[in-house]
Design a protein around this motif. Structure first.
Motif, PDB file in Angstrom:
ATOM      1  N   PHE A 270       0.778  -1.144  -0.066  1.00  0.00           N
ATOM      2  CA  PHE A 270      -0.119   0.020  -0.152  1.00  0.00           C
ATOM      3  C   PHE A 270       0.800   1.209   0.175  1.00  0.00           C
ATOM      4  O   PHE A 270       1.752   1.247   0.625  1.00  0.00           O
ATOM      5  N   ARG A 271       0.517   2.256  -0.830  1.00  0.00           N
ATOM      6  CA  ARG A 271       1.282   3.667  -0.875  1.00  0.00           C
ATOM      7  C   ARG A 271       0.855   4.365   0.408  1.00  0.00           C
ATOM      8  O   ARG A 271      -0.328   4.402   0.775  1.00  0.00           O
ATOM      9  N   MET A 272       1.809   4.791   1.119  1.00  0.00           N
ATOM     10  CA  MET A 272       1.625   5.690   2.168  1.00  0.00           C
ATOM     11  C   MET A 272       1.020   6.863   1.894  1.00  0.00           C
ATOM     12  O   MET A 272       1.514   7.566   0.815  1.00  0.00           O
ATOM     13  N   LYS A 273       0.251   7.292   2.730  1.00  0.00           N
ATOM     14  CA  LYS A 273      -0.347   8.871   2.524  1.00  0.00           C
ATOM     15  C   LYS A 273       0.950   9.829   2.787  1.00  0.00           C
ATOM     16  O   LYS A 273       0.670  10.948   2.230  1.00  0.00           O
ATOM     17  N   THR A 274       1.729   9.512   3.591  1.00  0.00           N
ATOM     18  CA  THR A 274       2.841  10.603   3.863  1.00  0.00           C
ATOM     19  C   THR A 274       3.884  10.758   2.840  1.00  0.00           C
ATOM     20  O   THR A 274       4.573  11.712   2.949  1.00  0.00           O
ATOM     21  N   SER A 275       4.092   9.724   1.909  1.00  0.00           N
ATOM     22  CA  SER A 275       5.297   9.984   1.144  1.00  0.00           C
ATOM     23  C   SER A 275       4.817   8.769  -0.267  1.00  0.00           C
ATOM     24  O   SER A 275       4.551   7.636  -0.030  1.00  0.00           O
ATOM     25  N   GLU A 276       4.948   9.329  -1.415  1.00  0.00           N
ATOM     26  CA  GLU A 276       4.902   8.527  -2.490  1.00  0.00           C
ATOM     27  C   GLU A 276       5.744   7.599  -2.846  1.00  0.00           C
ATOM     28  O   GLU A 276       5.747   6.682  -3.603  1.00  0.00           O
ATOM     29  N   GLU A 277       7.052   7.703  -2.176  1.00  0.00           N
ATOM     30  CA  GLU A 277       8.007   6.897  -2.272  1.00  0.00           C
ATOM     31  C   GLU A 277       8.183   5.859  -1.338  1.00  0.00           C
ATOM     32  O   GLU A 277       9.041   5.078  -1.288  1.00  0.00           O
ATOM     33  N   LYS A 278       7.312   5.667  -0.250  1.00  0.00           N
ATOM     34  CA  LYS A 278       7.343   4.690   0.724  1.00  0.00           C
ATOM     35  C   LYS A 278       6.266   3.906   0.608  1.00  0.00           C
ATOM     36  O   LYS A 278       4.855   4.573   0.127  1.00  0.00           O
ATOM     37  N   ILE A 279       6.423   2.577   0.488  1.00  0.00           N
ATOM     38  CA  ILE A 279       5.380   1.466   0.510  1.00  0.00           C
ATOM     39  C   ILE A 279       5.152   0.809   1.870  1.00  0.00           C
ATOM     40  O   ILE A 279       6.224   0.119   2.543  1.00  0.00           O
ATOM     41  N   LEU A 280       3.915   0.750   2.247  1.00  0.00           N
ATOM     42  CA  LEU A 280       3.580  -0.243   3.359  1.00  0.00           C
ATOM     43  C   LEU A 280       3.531  -1.651   2.910  1.00  0.00           C
ATOM     44  O   LEU A 280       2.783  -2.051   2.078  1.00  0.00           O
TER      45      LEU A 280
ATOM     46  N   ASN B 251       1.307 -17.815  13.330  1.00  0.00           N
ATOM     47  CA  ASN B 251       1.527 -16.859  12.443  1.00  0.00           C
ATOM     48  C   ASN B 251       2.391 -15.542  12.422  1.00  0.00           C
ATOM     49  O   ASN B 251       1.980 -15.139  13.723  1.00  0.00           O
ATOM     50  N   LEU B 252       3.245 -15.322  11.687  1.00  0.00           N
ATOM     51  CA  LEU B 252       4.048 -14.254  11.975  1.00  0.00           C
ATOM     52  C   LEU B 252       3.285 -12.991  10.824  1.00  0.00           C
ATOM     53  O   LEU B 252       3.222 -13.266   9.670  1.00  0.00           O
ATOM     54  N   ILE B 253       3.089 -11.895  11.257  1.00  0.00           N
ATOM     55  CA  ILE B 253       2.536 -10.708  10.762  1.00  0.00           C
ATOM     56  C   ILE B 253       3.392  -9.631  10.667  1.00  0.00           C
ATOM     57  O   ILE B 253       3.587  -9.221  11.702  1.00  0.00           O
ATOM     58  N   HIS B 254       3.961  -9.170   9.450  1.00  0.00           N
ATOM     59  CA  HIS B 254       4.888  -8.125   9.484  1.00  0.00           C
ATOM     60  C   HIS B 254       4.445  -6.982   8.822  1.00  0.00           C
ATOM     61  O   HIS B 254       3.736  -7.073   7.771  1.00  0.00           O
ATOM     62  N   PHE B 255       4.530  -5.660   9.591  1.00  0.00           N
ATOM     63  CA  PHE B 255       4.105  -4.500   8.983  1.00  0.00           C
ATOM     64  C   PHE B 255       5.601  -3.839   8.803  1.00  0.00           C
ATOM     65  O   PHE B 255       6.265  -3.220   9.958  1.00  0.00           O
ATOM     66  N   ASP B 256       5.823  -3.275   7.520  1.00  0.00           N
ATOM     67  CA  ASP B 256       7.425  -2.503   7.519  1.00  0.00           C
ATOM     68  C   ASP B 256       7.169  -1.629   6.211  1.00  0.00           C
ATOM     69  O   ASP B 256       6.256  -1.878   5.419  1.00  0.00           O
ATOM     70  N   ILE B 257       8.208  -0.769   6.261  1.00  0.00           N
ATOM     71  CA  ILE B 257       8.186   0.163   5.209  1.00  0.00           C
ATOM     72  C   ILE B 257       9.423  -0.112   4.063  1.00  0.00           C
ATOM     73  O   ILE B 257      10.626  -0.487   4.573  1.00  0.00           O
TER      74      ILE B 257
END
Length: 352
Positions: free
Chosen positions: A303-313, A328-334
């Motif tokens: 997902f594209r971050m609201k705060t930066s067009e170059e950063k992806i969640l 289950n391992l669930i990762h959220f990172d940039i």
């Protein structure tokens, strides 16, 4: 001949000013007048101990009942003070001079009271906040046969006063007793606390989240590492952390969607790793977020971050069968846009 205690106060203050922490503790034992003089000194008159870490260990078993304090300076050198209930003694040992060990028999004094008073004095010397407060009560049991069982009770009586809480950036807690987690956490000053680290405890695999998440320490910290399973944790109670490594008993697809929306809307988030016992809603996630990039062992959404067009969640869900249970391992990172693999769909932050 004039005794040292009859010297002018200014001279006495200078003696204290140029003494280190261990020397002042020793001076307090010289006589009642010296002890009262030191205890009555304003904090500004005391030297700065400049400790970076304080480690507190309480050990209760059949062969050894002790309280141990390790005071660690910026260079990593430490002063260790051990209070033995069986010998009713206090022992000083410094890392720089391991052969120079000083033991004092405490007579009729209660070792818990002596230990807490020494800790109070150490914190009185401390002009800056600690980097780490480490509390290890792994062998600690609330047994009435030992005075050591009163340690945490007495510490909480003194240090949970809003003006007396221990100023530290990070706290690490390890205990075999679930009921001790909350009072140990409450020793830290929430105004300075940034990182909470609950260490793994084989004897305490699960802890109820209910009262812990209500504390100011939890609400104001920005990083969490929890190596035991937090039970009955509402997902809203972790949304303020910028970094998380935590074990959770249960999480739903709607919970993950809430976390996704929270992560996308702010630039403060860095990385979340969630280890869940129970999560079987991967198909529901696809219904909410659309098709995942599926490599077999891991499903990923971008997902594209609201705060930066170059950063992806990037959100990755890894399923691993473990002995007797699923995991289950669930990762959220940039990620950077250029790091997203071919074939992955980058969704806009407003989608889904």
């Amino acid at each position: 001949m004039t005794s040292i205690i009859e010297m002018p106060e200014l001279v006495m203050e200078k003696i204290i000013e140029f003494s280190d922490f261990q020397s002042v503790l020793t001076l307090r034992q010289v006589c009642r007048d010296f002890r009262n003089f030191i205890d009555d000194l304003k904090d500004s008159k005391l030297p700065d101990s400049k400790f970076k870490q304080i480690k507190i260990f309480a050990i209760f078993d059949n062969s050894k009942n002790t309280i141990t304090f390790d005071f660690v300076d910026p260079e990593g050198s430490s002063i260790r003070i051990e209070y033995s209930e069986m010998e009713n003694s206090r022992t000083f040992e410094t890392e720089d001079n391991p052969e120079q060990i000083t033991t004092t028999i405490l007579g009729n004094s209660n070792i818990v009271d002596v230990a807490i008073r020494d800790l109070e004095l150490a914190l009185k010397f401390q002009k800056t906040k600690l980097e780490w407060l480490y509390l290890n009560f792994n062998n600690f049991q609330l047994q009435n046969g030992s005075s050591i069982h009163t340690l945490l009770i007495k510490m909480n009586t003194i240090f949970t006063n809003p003006n007396r809480r221990i100023k530290t950036r990070r706290i690490a807690i390890s205990t075999f007793n679930e009921s001790l987690v909350l009072p140990m956490l409450q020793l830290a000053d929430p105004e300075t606390l940034e990182v909470i680290n609950f260490l793994g405890m084989d004897h305490v695999p699960e802890v109820e989240a209910g009262e812990i998440v209500k504390t100011e320490q939890w609400k104001k910290a920005v990083q969490l590492r929890c190596e035991f399973y937090l039970m009955n944790l509402n997902i809203e109670n972790v949304c303020h952390f910028s970094t998380i490594f935590s074990k959770m008993n249960l999480i739903t697809s709607r919970d993950l969607d809430t976390l996704k929306k929270t992560f996308l809307s702010s630039s403060k988030f860095e990385k979340w790793d969630l280890h869940c016992k129970y999560f079987d809603e991967q198909e529901e996630l696809s219904d909410i977020w659309g098709p995942a990039l599926d490599s077999g062992s891991i499903r990923e959404w971008y997902f594209r971050m609201k705060t930066s067009e170059e950063k992806i969640l990037r959100i990755g869900v890894i399923y691993t069968p473990m002995i007797r249970r699923e995991h289950n391992l669930i990762h959220f990172d940039i990620w950077k846009t250029t790091d997203v693999p071919d074939g992955a769909v980058i969704q806009g932050h407003s989608e889904n």
